[in-house]
Design an enzyme around this catalytic site. Structure first.
Site, PDB file in Angstrom:
ATOM      1  N   ASP A  15      36.200  29.100  39.739  1.00  0.00           N
ATOM      2  CA  ASP A  15      37.562  29.316  38.933  1.00  0.00           C
ATOM      3  C   ASP A  15      37.785  27.989  38.206  1.00  0.00           C
ATOM      4  O   ASP A  15      37.333  26.944  38.625  1.00  0.00           O
ATOM      5  CB  ASP A  15      38.625  29.655  39.941  1.00  0.00           C
ATOM      6  CG  ASP A  15      39.874  30.259  39.268  1.00  0.00           C
ATOM      7  OD1 ASP A  15      39.902  30.451  37.818  1.00  0.00           O
ATOM      8  OD2 ASP A  15      41.155  30.021  39.925  1.00  0.00           O
ATOM      9  N   ASP A  17      41.431  27.015  36.710  1.00  0.00           N
ATOM     10  CA  ASP A  17      42.854  26.372  37.083  1.00  0.00           C
ATOM     11  C   ASP A  17      43.002  26.200  38.772  1.00  0.00           C
ATOM     12  O   ASP A  17      42.884  27.231  39.297  1.00  0.00           O
ATOM     13  CB  ASP A  17      43.754  27.457  36.802  1.00  0.00           C
ATOM     14  CG  ASP A  17      43.817  27.254  34.890  1.00  0.00           C
ATOM     15  OD1 ASP A  17      44.013  26.327  34.529  1.00  0.00           O
ATOM     16  OD2 ASP A  17      43.679  28.446  34.427  1.00  0.00           O
ATOM     17  N   THR A  49      37.378  33.724  35.902  1.00  0.00           N
ATOM     18  CA  THR A  49      39.020  33.391  35.872  1.00  0.00           C
ATOM     19  C   THR A  49      39.735  34.207  35.076  1.00  0.00           C
ATOM     20  O   THR A  49      39.183  35.360  34.662  1.00  0.00           O
ATOM     21  CB  THR A  49      38.920  31.864  35.031  1.00  0.00           C
ATOM     22  OG1 THR A  49      40.250  31.404  34.451  1.00  0.00           O
ATOM     23  CG2 THR A  49      38.145  32.109  33.354  1.00  0.00           C
ATOM     24  N   GLY A  50      41.140  34.108  35.038  1.00  0.00           N
ATOM     25  CA  GLY A  50      41.960  34.799  34.474  1.00  0.00           C
ATOM     26  C   GLY A  50      42.103  34.541  32.912  1.00  0.00           C
ATOM     27  O   GLY A  50      42.810  35.036  32.158  1.00  0.00           O
TER      28      GLY A  50
END
Length: 162
Positions: A15, A17, A49-50
């Protein structure tokens, strides 16, 4: 030799963040070196990731890895191969919300007095229709976080029509 010594790492999924990025949303030199080292060993580096595809691409350009990376962006909505050069990028899949679900979510956010951000996975545009000064302030903070300004269409219907 025990069984764990026989296993070979072929891929790492990471990821951004809270994992790779520092609190100022940059990659530390030590992190860059470690990821380059892992990649040089033939291990595939995958970013999950988002964040938007465009945001992930900017970090991969900094990493400048010798091979393209598989990436899962928009919280699993989009799968892409991203390289150190934009011409090497290749979309694998896009699985957006249906128009009906999108409209329902926007209506819900409006009833709650919230601002919804509408991401276009194909263009990486972020659109939002703020109705308060607080919304505009939050949108500005978010733009600073991800490095992308939101487009403010006159309505969500206009955003959806794209």
């Amino acid at each position: 030799m025990n069984k764990t010594q026989d296993k070979v790492v072929k891929m790492v999924a990471i990821d951004l963040d809270g994992t790779l990025l520092q609190s100022d949303h940059t990659l530390a030199e030590r992190t860059i070196e470690a990821i380059r080292h892992v990649s040089s060993l033939g291990v595939v580096v995958c970013i999950a990731t988002g964040r938007s595809t465009k945001s992930v691409a900017s970090y991969l350009r900094v990493l400048d890895l010798p091979m393209s990376c598989p990436c899962v962006t928009f919280n699993g909505t989009c799968g892409v191969w991203l390289g150190s050069n934009e011409k090497d990028d290749k979309q694998v899949f896009v699985d957006p919300l249906s128009d009906e679900d999108t409209r329902d979510l926007i209506a819900f956010s409006q009833r709650q007095g919230l601002v919804a951000q509408y991401y276009n996975a194909m263009t990486s545009e972020i659109q939002a229709v703020p109705t308060t000064d607080e919304h505009r302030e939050l949108m500005g903070q978010y733009a600073g976080l991800v490095g992308t300004l939101q487009i403010e269409p006159e309505s969500y219907a206009a955003a959806l029509s794209k």
